[in-house]
Motif scaffolding. Structure first.
Motif, mmCIF file in Angstrom:
data_model
loop_
_atom_site.group_PDB
_atom_site.id
_atom_site.type_symbol
_atom_site.label_atom_id
_atom_site.label_comp_id
_atom_site.label_asym_id
_atom_site.label_seq_id
_atom_site.Cartn_x
_atom_site.Cartn_y
_atom_site.Cartn_z
ATOM 1 N N LEU A 16 22.100 67.403 48.354
ATOM 2 C CA LEU A 16 23.537 67.295 48.144
ATOM 3 C C LEU A 16 23.835 65.967 47.476
ATOM 4 N N HIS A 17 24.579 66.015 46.377
ATOM 5 C CA HIS A 17 24.929 64.823 45.621
ATOM 6 C C HIS A 17 26.439 64.617 45.689
ATOM 7 N N GLU A 18 26.850 63.424 46.055
ATOM 8 C CA GLU A 18 28.279 63.125 46.141
ATOM 9 C C GLU A 18 28.870 62.932 44.748
ATOM 10 N N GLY A 19 30.146 63.283 44.602
ATOM 11 C CA GLY A 19 30.818 63.097 43.329
ATOM 12 C C GLY A 19 32.246 63.586 43.383
ATOM 13 N N SER B 279 41.984 63.574 33.908
ATOM 14 C CA SER B 279 41.857 62.529 34.911
ATOM 15 C C SER B 279 42.067 62.959 36.355
ATOM 16 N N SER B 280 42.489 64.168 36.625
ATOM 17 C CA SER B 280 42.767 64.584 37.990
ATOM 18 C C SER B 280 41.478 64.993 38.690
ATOM 19 N N CYS B 281 41.091 64.248 39.731
ATOM 20 C CA CYS B 281 39.807 64.469 40.388
ATOM 21 C C CYS B 281 39.978 64.734 41.885
ATOM 22 N N SER B 282 39.052 65.541 42.430
ATOM 23 C CA SER B 282 39.044 65.844 43.860
ATOM 24 C C SER B 282 37.636 65.581 44.402
ATOM 25 N N PRO B 283 37.510 65.192 45.688
ATOM 26 C CA PRO B 283 36.187 64.967 46.273
ATOM 27 C C PRO B 283 35.330 66.231 46.178
ATOM 28 N N ALA B 284 34.039 66.051 45.882
ATOM 29 C CA ALA B 284 33.155 67.197 45.691
ATOM 30 C C ALA B 284 31.723 66.798 45.970
ATOM 31 N N VAL B 285 30.882 67.810 46.224
ATOM 32 C CA VAL B 285 29.441 67.597 46.303
ATOM 33 C C VAL B 285 28.766 68.611 45.390
ATOM 34 N N LEU B 286 27.606 68.239 44.901
ATOM 35 C CA LEU B 286 26.799 69.115 44.059
ATOM 36 C C LEU B 286 25.538 69.491 44.820
ATOM 37 N N VAL B 287 25.260 70.796 44.902
ATOM 38 C CA VAL B 287 24.006 71.284 45.470
ATOM 39 C C VAL B 287 23.063 71.540 44.309
ATOM 40 N N ARG B 288 21.983 70.785 44.252
ATOM 41 C CA ARG B 288 21.042 70.893 43.133
ATOM 42 C C ARG B 288 19.644 71.166 43.670
ATOM 43 N N GLY B 289 19.057 72.289 43.259
ATOM 44 C CA GLY B 289 17.696 72.614 43.665
ATOM 45 C C GLY B 289 17.608 73.944 44.385
ATOM 46 N N ILE B 290 16.435 74.207 44.974
ATOM 47 C CA ILE B 290 16.156 75.453 45.683
ATOM 48 C C ILE B 290 16.810 75.413 47.058
ATOM 49 N N PHE C 136 31.964 68.349 37.031
ATOM 50 C CA PHE C 136 31.560 67.596 38.211
ATOM 51 C C PHE C 136 30.996 66.269 37.730
ATOM 52 N N ARG C 137 31.533 65.180 38.240
ATOM 53 C CA ARG C 137 31.056 63.846 37.865
ATOM 54 C C ARG C 137 30.293 63.253 39.041
ATOM 55 N N MET C 138 29.016 62.953 38.791
ATOM 56 C CA MET C 138 28.156 62.405 39.833
ATOM 57 C C MET C 138 28.620 61.003 40.214
ATOM 58 N N ALA C 139 28.696 60.729 41.521
ATOM 59 C CA ALA C 139 29.082 59.399 41.989
ATOM 60 C C ALA C 139 27.908 58.442 41.875
ATOM 61 N N GLN C 140 28.220 57.184 41.755
ATOM 62 C CA GLN C 140 27.188 56.168 41.786
ATOM 63 C C GLN C 140 26.775 55.946 43.237
#
Length: 250
Positions: free
Chosen positions: A46-49, A56-67, A237-241
């Motif tokens: 899970l990747h935060e972003g 410019s309108s953004c909402s909290p999200a996570v990215l599920v990447r992989g198996i 989806f923009r990946m967080a640092q």
């Protein structure tokens, strides 16, 4: 009758043993056949972003990447709990995963699922990806979105491509199909329209071979009322640092 029951029990035992061996084979194949630069073939993380409706309108999200595995689903539930009572977007770059995820029930009320292009920390933009088991997790979101040219892929249930694993494919694939249709018909958390849409998508997937995918695109998803007209079609989806949350490996 006794002979028949013994033969059935023996068949089930052989199929179960074969399936366990195939599961180990698949794990070893992923370890041996994928490199560290191929995140889509590794165990899911899970990747935060943020999910940003351009400009410019953004909402909290996570990215599920992989198996994906059942542990991935547990991690989504845990992250949704942190977000309560606010909404959480869960987006995907996943080719699929464990066949049991095809029977997943609805995600928490505050979870919205999406497939969108992803802008990594290095600024590169890559397409979203959600096929196989991932498609049923996307469908389990209380609200769903499909942005840009991305689609969601459904196919006939299967486990592994190895010839030695064919009995496991037949046995567990048949069980997965049967349980999926039963859940579509009787799952109380789904309304009649939702159950009908899931039944339709399972049927479309069954029309494809196990290595072929039926692509659900935004126009058809709108027709099936699986996504909303009010949702803008352009978002990323923009990946967080910073650090990413690892999903436990089973």
């Amino acid at each position: 009758l006794v002979v028949g029951l013994l033969a059935l029990a023996a068949s089930v035992a052989i199929a179960a043993a074969n399936a366990m061996l195939c599961d180990q084979y698949a794990k070893l194949s992923r370890v041996a056949g994928t490199g560290p630069t191929d995140p889509y073939s590794q165990e899911a993380r899970l990747h935060e972003g943020s999910l940003c409706m351009e400009p410019s309108s953004c909402s909290p999200a996570v990215l599920v990447r992989g198996i994906m595995t059942p542990a991935t689903l547990d991690a989504i539930y845990a992250r949704a709990g942190i977000a309560m009572p606010g909404n959480l977007w869960v987006c995907f770059q996943s080719p699929g995963g464990n066949h049991s995820l095809a029977g997943a029930g609805p995600l928490p009320d505050n979870v919205k699922t999406c497939v969108a292009d992803v802008v990594d920390q290095d600024g590169k933009r890559r397409a979203g990806l959600c096929s196989s088991a991932c498609s049923w997790i996307w469908l389990a979101g209380r609200d769903r979105a499909m942005f840009g040219a991305n689609s969601v892929g459904f196919h006939r249930p299967y486990l592994y491509d190895a010839p030695a694993c064919t009995p496991g494919n037949i046995f567990q694939g048949a069980v997965s199909i049967a349980m999926g249709f039963v859940r579509d018909r009787y799952e109380p958390a789904y309304g009649e329209h939702e159950r009908s849409a899931r039944h339709t998508l399972r049927s479309r997937g069954l029309s494809r071979g196990p290595t072929e995918v039926y692509e659900l695109r935004r126009d058809e998803a709108l027709t099936l009322a699986l996504v909303t007209h009010a949702m803008p079609s352009l978002a990323v989806f923009r990946m967080a640092q910073g650090a990413n949350q690892a999903v436990a490996v089973r």
